[in-house]
Design a protein around this motif. Structure first.
Motif, PDB file in Angstrom:
ATOM      1  N   MET A 282      14.521  -3.319  -5.998  1.00 33.19           N
ATOM      2  CA  MET A 282      13.510  -2.933  -5.025  1.00 33.19           C
ATOM      3  C   MET A 282      13.341  -4.059  -4.019  1.00 33.19           C
ATOM      4  SD  MET A 282      12.352   0.015  -5.926  1.00 33.19           S
ATOM      5  CE  MET A 282      12.578   1.044  -7.331  1.00 33.19           C
ATOM      6  N   GLY A 283      13.116  -3.666  -2.774  1.00 34.53           N
ATOM      7  CA  GLY A 283      12.962  -4.671  -1.742  1.00 34.53           C
ATOM      8  C   GLY A 283      11.978  -4.230  -0.694  1.00 34.53           C
ATOM      9  N   LEU A 284      12.044  -4.916   0.414  1.00 33.54           N
ATOM     10  CA  LEU A 284      11.170  -4.597   1.535  1.00 33.54           C
ATOM     11  C   LEU A 284      11.789  -3.520   2.405  1.00 33.54           C
ATOM     12  CD1 LEU A 284      10.101  -8.173   2.694  1.00 33.54           C
ATOM     13  CD2 LEU A 284       8.754  -6.540   1.387  1.00 33.54           C
ATOM     14  N   MET A 285      10.944  -2.700   2.995  1.00 31.96           N
ATOM     15  CA  MET A 285      11.426  -1.719   3.961  1.00 31.96           C
ATOM     16  C   MET A 285      10.598  -1.849   5.230  1.00 31.96           C
ATOM     17  SD  MET A 285      10.104   2.006   2.592  1.00 31.96           S
ATOM     18  CE  MET A 285      11.085   2.908   3.747  1.00 31.96           C
ATOM     19  N   LYS A 286      11.273  -1.757   6.373  1.00 33.60           N
ATOM     20  CA  LYS A 286      10.587  -1.871   7.664  1.00 33.60           C
ATOM     21  C   LYS A 286       9.903  -0.555   7.970  1.00 33.60           C
ATOM     22  CE  LYS A 286      13.123  -2.231  11.383  1.00 33.60           C
ATOM     23  NZ  LYS A 286      13.918  -2.751  12.511  1.00 33.60           N
TER      24      LYS A 286
ATOM     25  N   GLU B 199       7.887  -6.975  13.549  1.00 35.61           N
ATOM     26  CA  GLU B 199       8.218  -5.948  12.560  1.00 35.61           C
ATOM     27  C   GLU B 199       7.246  -6.049  11.395  1.00 35.61           C
ATOM     28  OE1 GLU B 199      13.026  -5.772  13.224  1.00 35.61           O
ATOM     29  OE2 GLU B 199      12.228  -7.271  11.863  1.00 35.61           O
ATOM     30  N   VAL B 200       6.893  -4.888  10.833  1.00 37.48           N
ATOM     31  CA  VAL B 200       6.027  -4.824   9.658  1.00 37.48           C
ATOM     32  C   VAL B 200       6.834  -4.229   8.513  1.00 37.48           C
ATOM     33  CG1 VAL B 200       3.893  -3.878   8.674  1.00 37.48           C
ATOM     34  CG2 VAL B 200       3.972  -4.518  11.099  1.00 37.48           C
ATOM     35  N   PHE B 201       6.779  -4.892   7.369  1.00 39.06           N
ATOM     36  CA  PHE B 201       7.495  -4.454   6.176  1.00 39.06           C
ATOM     37  C   PHE B 201       6.514  -4.232   5.040  1.00 39.06           C
ATOM     38  CE2 PHE B 201      10.391  -7.045   8.633  1.00 39.06           C
ATOM     39  CZ  PHE B 201      11.616  -6.430   8.501  1.00 39.06           C
ATOM     40  N   ILE B 202       6.871  -3.308   4.132  1.00 39.13           N
ATOM     41  CA  ILE B 202       6.140  -3.128   2.881  1.00 39.13           C
ATOM     42  C   ILE B 202       7.162  -3.049   1.751  1.00 39.13           C
ATOM     43  CG2 ILE B 202       4.189  -1.921   3.952  1.00 39.13           C
ATOM     44  CD1 ILE B 202       5.372   0.718   2.825  1.00 39.13           C
ATOM     45  N   GLN B 203       6.684  -3.171   0.519  1.00 42.81           N
ATOM     46  CA  GLN B 203       7.558  -2.983  -0.633  1.00 42.81           C
ATOM     47  C   GLN B 203       7.956  -1.516  -0.705  1.00 42.81           C
ATOM     48  OE1 GLN B 203       8.836  -5.184  -2.825  1.00 42.81           O
ATOM     49  NE2 GLN B 203       7.805  -6.904  -1.836  1.00 42.81           N
TER      50      GLN B 203
ATOM     51  N   VAL C 192       4.300  -7.510   5.040  1.00 43.95           N
ATOM     52  CA  VAL C 192       4.947  -8.730   5.517  1.00 43.95           C
ATOM     53  C   VAL C 192       5.252  -8.508   6.985  1.00 43.95           C
ATOM     54  CG1 VAL C 192       6.988 -10.213   5.340  1.00 43.95           C
ATOM     55  CG2 VAL C 192       5.992  -9.213   3.267  1.00 43.95           C
ATOM     56  N   MET C 193       4.879  -9.470   7.830  1.00 43.45           N
ATOM     57  CA  MET C 193       5.176  -9.363   9.256  1.00 43.45           C
ATOM     58  C   MET C 193       6.224 -10.386   9.641  1.00 43.45           C
ATOM     59  SD  MET C 193       1.555  -8.626  11.171  1.00 43.45           S
ATOM     60  CE  MET C 193       2.291  -8.805  12.760  1.00 43.45           C
ATOM     61  N   LYS C 194       7.147  -9.970  10.489  1.00 47.28           N
ATOM     62  CA  LYS C 194       8.173 -10.862  11.015  1.00 47.28           C
ATOM     63  C   LYS C 194       8.058 -10.850  12.526  1.00 47.28           C
ATOM     64  CE  LYS C 194      13.142 -11.617  11.191  1.00 47.28           C
ATOM     65  NZ  LYS C 194      14.467 -11.030  10.928  1.00 47.28           N
TER      66      LYS C 194
ATOM     67  N   LEU D  23      -1.520  -1.805  12.620  1.00 48.53           N
ATOM     68  CA  LEU D  23      -0.948  -1.093  11.479  1.00 48.53           C
ATOM     69  C   LEU D  23      -1.074  -1.919  10.206  1.00 48.53           C
ATOM     70  CD1 LEU D  23       0.501   1.284  10.229  1.00 48.53           C
ATOM     71  CD2 LEU D  23       2.676   0.258  10.938  1.00 48.53           C
ATOM     72  N   LYS D  24      -0.827  -3.204  10.298  1.00 45.44           N
ATOM     73  CA  LYS D  24      -0.945  -4.102   9.133  1.00 45.44           C
ATOM     74  C   LYS D  24      -2.345  -3.979   8.518  1.00 45.44           C
ATOM     75  CE  LYS D  24      -0.595  -9.084   8.102  1.00 45.44           C
ATOM     76  NZ  LYS D  24      -1.882  -9.394   7.510  1.00 45.44           N
ATOM     77  N   GLU D  25      -3.379  -4.001   9.359  1.00 46.79           N
ATOM     78  CA  GLU D  25      -4.750  -3.892   8.858  1.00 46.79           C
ATOM     79  C   GLU D  25      -4.996  -2.553   8.183  1.00 46.79           C
ATOM     80  OE1 GLU D  25      -7.443  -4.802  12.048  1.00 46.79           O
ATOM     81  OE2 GLU D  25      -6.693  -6.861  12.225  1.00 46.79           O
ATOM     82  N   LYS D  26      -4.468  -1.466   8.766  1.00 43.01           N
ATOM     83  CA  LYS D  26      -4.660  -0.140   8.181  1.00 43.01           C
ATOM     84  C   LYS D  26      -3.969  -0.028   6.819  1.00 43.01           C
ATOM     85  CE  LYS D  26      -5.170   2.378  12.544  1.00 43.01           C
ATOM     86  NZ  LYS D  26      -6.528   2.866  12.352  1.00 43.01           N
ATOM     87  N   ILE D  27      -2.757  -0.569   6.722  1.00 38.44           N
ATOM     88  CA  ILE D  27      -2.016  -0.506   5.453  1.00 38.44           C
ATOM     89  C   ILE D  27      -2.700  -1.360   4.393  1.00 38.44           C
ATOM     90  CG2 ILE D  27       0.156  -1.099   4.313  1.00 38.44           C
ATOM     91  CD1 ILE D  27       1.587  -0.335   6.931  1.00 38.44           C
ATOM     92  N   GLU D  28      -3.127  -2.559   4.779  1.00 38.16           N
ATOM     93  CA  GLU D  28      -3.777  -3.443   3.811  1.00 38.16           C
ATOM     94  C   GLU D  28      -5.134  -2.915   3.372  1.00 38.16           C
ATOM     95  OE1 GLU D  28      -3.487  -7.400   5.468  1.00 38.16           O
ATOM     96  OE2 GLU D  28      -1.380  -7.548   4.852  1.00 38.16           O
ATOM     97  N   ALA D  29      -5.780  -2.090   4.214  1.00 39.97           N
ATOM     98  CA  ALA D  29      -7.067  -1.506   3.863  1.00 39.97           C
ATOM     99  C   ALA D  29      -6.961  -0.536   2.685  1.00 39.97           C
ATOM    100  CB  ALA D  29      -7.679  -0.796   5.067  1.00 39.97           C
ATOM    101  N   ILE D  30      -5.754   0.016   2.446  1.00 41.25           N
ATOM    102  CA  ILE D  30      -5.572   0.913   1.298  1.00 41.25           C
ATOM    103  C   ILE D  30      -4.964   0.177   0.106  1.00 41.25           C
ATOM    104  CG2 ILE D  30      -5.434   2.999   2.701  1.00 41.25           C
ATOM    105  CD1 ILE D  30      -2.335   2.916   2.137  1.00 41.25           C
ATOM    106  N   GLY D  31      -4.898  -1.147   0.195  1.00 42.11           N
ATOM    107  CA  GLY D  31      -4.461  -1.953  -0.939  1.00 42.11           C
ATOM    108  C   GLY D  31      -2.965  -2.196  -1.031  1.00 42.11           C
ATOM    109  N   VAL D  32      -2.244  -2.037   0.084  1.00 41.65           N
ATOM    110  CA  VAL D  32      -0.796  -2.273   0.091  1.00 41.65           C
ATOM    111  C   VAL D  32      -0.526  -3.559   0.872  1.00 41.65           C
ATOM    112  CG1 VAL D  32       1.444  -1.398   0.886  1.00 41.65           C
ATOM    113  CG2 VAL D  32      -0.233   0.177  -0.091  1.00 41.65           C
TER     114      VAL D  32
END
Length: 72
Positions: free
Chosen positions: A1-5, A50-54, A29-31, A17-26
């Motif tokens: 498993m890795g990061l996906m953009k 770029e914004v990445f999540i697991q 990673v920003m590049k 978007l980072k704030e919205k994703i983190e607000a739901i507990g996810v």
């Protein structure tokens, strides 16, 4: 498993978007390609940030990502 953009674009939109994703507990990673290029001494073309999540968090984050994409 890795990061996906999940986003590539301006820093302002990436932060929103980072704030919205983190607000739901996810975790995200920003590049920042502009900053990386500047530090290396050359310019950057294309998308700036770029914004990445697991990959394992995609199912949880996808509704937030889709809603964000429709709003921009």
């Amino acid at each position: 498993m890795g990061l996906m953009k999940v986003f590539s674009g301006s820093e302002i939109l990436a932060m929103a978007l980072k704030e919205k994703i983190e607000a739901i507990g996810v975790d995200t990673v920003m590049k920042d390609n502009i900053q990386s290029a500047r530090l290396a001494g050359f310019g950057s073309s294309g998308s700036a940030v770029e914004v990445f999540i697991q990959e394992t968090d995609f199912a949880k984050a996808n509704p937030v990502i889709e809603e964000f994409r429709l709003s921009i």
